[in-house]
Write a protein that holds these residues in place. Structure first.
Motif, PDB file in Angstrom:
ATOM      1  N   VAL A  23       0.815  -1.220   0.000  1.00 29.84           N
ATOM      2  CA  VAL A  23       0.000   0.000   0.000  1.00 29.84           C
ATOM      3  C   VAL A  23       0.850   1.273   0.000  1.00 29.84           C
ATOM      4  N   PRO A  24       1.931   1.342   0.790  1.00 28.90           N
ATOM      5  CA  PRO A  24       2.723   2.584   0.733  1.00 28.90           C
ATOM      6  C   PRO A  24       3.260   2.899  -0.669  1.00 28.90           C
ATOM      7  N   ILE A  25       3.708   1.884  -1.377  1.00 28.95           N
ATOM      8  CA  ILE A  25       4.198   2.098  -2.743  1.00 28.95           C
ATOM      9  C   ILE A  25       3.034   2.476  -3.651  1.00 28.95           C
ATOM     10  N   ASN A  26       1.916   1.760  -3.513  1.00 31.55           N
ATOM     11  CA  ASN A  26       0.753   2.061  -4.356  1.00 31.55           C
ATOM     12  C   ASN A  26       0.230   3.471  -4.114  1.00 31.55           C
ATOM     13  N   ASN A  27       0.238   3.913  -2.857  1.00 30.64           N
ATOM     14  CA  ASN A  27      -0.248   5.262  -2.566  1.00 30.64           C
ATOM     15  C   ASN A  27       0.598   6.329  -3.246  1.00 30.64           C
ATOM     16  N   ARG A  28       1.881   6.071  -3.379  1.00 24.61           N
ATOM     17  CA  ARG A  28       2.735   7.005  -4.123  1.00 24.61           C
ATOM     18  C   ARG A  28       2.467   6.874  -5.624  1.00 24.61           C
ATOM     19  N   ASN A  29       2.457   5.635  -6.115  1.00 24.28           N
ATOM     20  CA  ASN A  29       2.315   5.362  -7.546  1.00 24.28           C
ATOM     21  C   ASN A  29       1.039   5.953  -8.122  1.00 24.28           C
ATOM     22  N   LYS A  30      -0.048   5.891  -7.401  1.00 27.34           N
ATOM     23  CA  LYS A  30      -1.318   6.326  -7.978  1.00 27.34           C
ATOM     24  C   LYS A  30      -1.402   7.842  -8.183  1.00 27.34           C
ATOM     25  N   THR A  31      -0.446   8.574  -7.636  1.00 24.64           N
ATOM     26  CA  THR A  31      -0.432  10.034  -7.832  1.00 24.64           C
ATOM     27  C   THR A  31       0.579  10.462  -8.888  1.00 24.64           C
ATOM     28  N   TRP A  32       1.386   9.534  -9.389  1.00 24.26           N
ATOM     29  CA  TRP A  32       2.438   9.901 -10.327  1.00 24.26           C
ATOM     30  C   TRP A  32       1.894  10.207 -11.718  1.00 24.26           C
ATOM     31  N   THR A  33       2.528  11.188 -12.317  1.00 21.63           N
ATOM     32  CA  THR A  33       2.330  11.501 -13.726  1.00 21.63           C
ATOM     33  C   THR A  33       3.737  11.612 -14.323  1.00 21.63           C
ATOM     34  N   PRO A  34       3.853  11.691 -15.619  1.00 17.82           N
ATOM     35  CA  PRO A  34       5.182  11.872 -16.207  1.00 17.82           C
ATOM     36  C   PRO A  34       5.887  13.139 -15.702  1.00 17.82           C
ATOM     37  N   ASP A  35       5.123  14.101 -15.223  1.00 15.34           N
ATOM     38  CA  ASP A  35       5.721  15.359 -14.753  1.00 15.34           C
ATOM     39  C   ASP A  35       6.175  15.326 -13.294  1.00 15.34           C
ATOM     40  N   ASN A  36       5.578  14.452 -12.480  1.00 14.39           N
ATOM     41  CA  ASN A  36       5.913  14.494 -11.047  1.00 14.39           C
ATOM     42  C   ASN A  36       6.483  13.197 -10.489  1.00 14.39           C
ATOM     43  N   ARG A  37       6.631  12.184 -11.317  1.00 14.74           N
ATOM     44  CA  ARG A  37       7.124  10.906 -10.797  1.00 14.74           C
ATOM     45  C   ARG A  37       8.593  11.037 -10.376  1.00 14.74           C
ATOM     46  N   PRO A  38       8.994  10.274  -9.357  1.00 16.98           N
ATOM     47  CA  PRO A  38      10.379  10.354  -8.907  1.00 16.98           C
ATOM     48  C   PRO A  38      11.321   9.645  -9.883  1.00 16.98           C
ATOM     49  N   ALA A  39      12.589   9.923  -9.745  1.00 19.34           N
ATOM     50  CA  ALA A  39      13.586   9.317 -10.633  1.00 19.34           C
ATOM     51  C   ALA A  39      13.614   7.794 -10.498  1.00 19.34           C
ATOM     52  N   ASP A  40      13.303   7.288  -9.306  1.00 22.58           N
ATOM     53  CA  ASP A  40      13.372   5.841  -9.068  1.00 22.58           C
ATOM     54  C   ASP A  40      12.013   5.157  -9.193  1.00 22.58           C
ATOM     55  N   TRP A  41      11.094   5.728  -9.968  1.00 23.88           N
ATOM     56  CA  TRP A  41       9.743   5.176 -10.048  1.00 23.88           C
ATOM     57  C   TRP A  41       9.726   3.744 -10.567  1.00 23.88           C
ATOM     58  N   LYS A  42      10.594   3.424 -11.512  1.00 19.29           N
ATOM     59  CA  LYS A  42      10.628   2.050 -12.035  1.00 19.29           C
ATOM     60  C   LYS A  42      11.093   1.072 -10.963  1.00 19.29           C
ATOM     61  N   GLU A  43      12.070   1.450 -10.182  1.00 20.50           N
ATOM     62  CA  GLU A  43      12.561   0.593  -9.100  1.00 20.50           C
ATOM     63  C   GLU A  43      11.470   0.373  -8.045  1.00 20.50           C
ATOM     64  N   GLN A  44      10.707   1.432  -7.753  1.00 18.25           N
ATOM     65  CA  GLN A  44       9.618   1.290  -6.785  1.00 18.25           C
ATOM     66  C   GLN A  44       8.539   0.338  -7.306  1.00 18.25           C
ATOM     67  N   LEU A  45       8.219   0.430  -8.597  1.00 16.35           N
ATOM     68  CA  LEU A  45       7.243  -0.501  -9.169  1.00 16.35           C
ATOM     69  C   LEU A  45       7.778  -1.930  -9.192  1.00 16.35           C
ATOM     70  N   GLN A  46       9.068  -2.093  -9.446  1.00 12.63           N
ATOM     71  CA  GLN A  46       9.659  -3.437  -9.396  1.00 12.63           C
ATOM     72  C   GLN A  46       9.594  -4.010  -7.986  1.00 12.63           C
ATOM     73  N   ARG A  47       9.833  -3.174  -6.977  1.00 14.31           N
ATOM     74  CA  ARG A  47       9.728  -3.623  -5.592  1.00 14.31           C
ATOM     75  C   ARG A  47       8.283  -4.032  -5.285  1.00 14.31           C
ATOM     76  N   TRP A  48       7.328  -3.210  -5.728  1.00 15.01           N
ATOM     77  CA  TRP A  48       5.920  -3.546  -5.533  1.00 15.01           C
ATOM     78  C   TRP A  48       5.617  -4.898  -6.182  1.00 15.01           C
ATOM     79  N   ASN A  49       6.103  -5.117  -7.397  1.00 11.64           N
ATOM     80  CA  ASN A  49       5.869  -6.384  -8.094  1.00 11.64           C
ATOM     81  C   ASN A  49       6.443  -7.569  -7.331  1.00 11.64           C
TER      82      ASN A  49
END
Length: 148
Positions: free
Chosen positions: A100-126
């Motif tokens: 949930v903590p990762i998902n709560n961040r992910n659901k607010t991301w857009t190409p303009d505001n996503r963090p540099a490590d967004w792919k790593e965070q999604l891989q961790r979630w997976n």
């Protein structure tokens, strides 16, 4: 009446397993193959949509298993049902603490505001999600076994 509860509970948990399996092994691969920012936007939308639905489904499944365990406490196989309930509790705890903590961040991301490590965070979630899917598959398998 107990038989209807057992079958209904098993179907509800089985459908939840199917959705989560589909997310892990089908939807994420589809989203990751989309061009440019479409995949990330799809992950964010999925996080919003399923993030609203799945807590109800997980808790509802756990409540149904608990009712089954109490209603069937004098019947053969109640230990299997209780063990399945324990696995569902584990899946809820994993969700709250890890996913949930990762998902709560992910659901607010857009190409303009996503963090540099967004792919790593999604891989961790997976990775966490794969473990959670294994846990709920085990719970479902136990419920099916308890039907026999």
């Amino acid at each position: 009446m107990l038989n209807a509860l057992e079958v209904f509970t098993t179907v509800v948990v089985g459908l939840m397993v199917g959705v989560e399996f589909s997310v892990a092994f089908i939807m994420n691969r589809i989203l990751d193959a989309l061009p440019e920012d479409s995949g990330q936007l799809g992950h964010a939308h999925g996080g919003r949509m399923l993030g609203a639905l799945m807590p109800v489904w997980y808790i509802g499944s756990l409540v149904l298993v608990a009712i089954w365990a109490v209603a069937g406490r004098h019947h053969h196989g109640v230990g299997i049902v209780v063990t399945a309930g324990g696995l569902l509790i584990l899946s809820v705890v994993m969700s709250i603490l890890l996913l949930v903590p990762i998902n709560n961040r992910n659901k607010t991301w857009t190409p303009d505001n996503r963090p540099a490590d967004w792919k790593e965070q999604l891989q961790r979630w997976n990775r966490y999600h794969y473990v959670r899917v294994a846990v709920i598959i085990a719970a479902f398998t136990l419920l099916v076994t308890a039907l026999a």
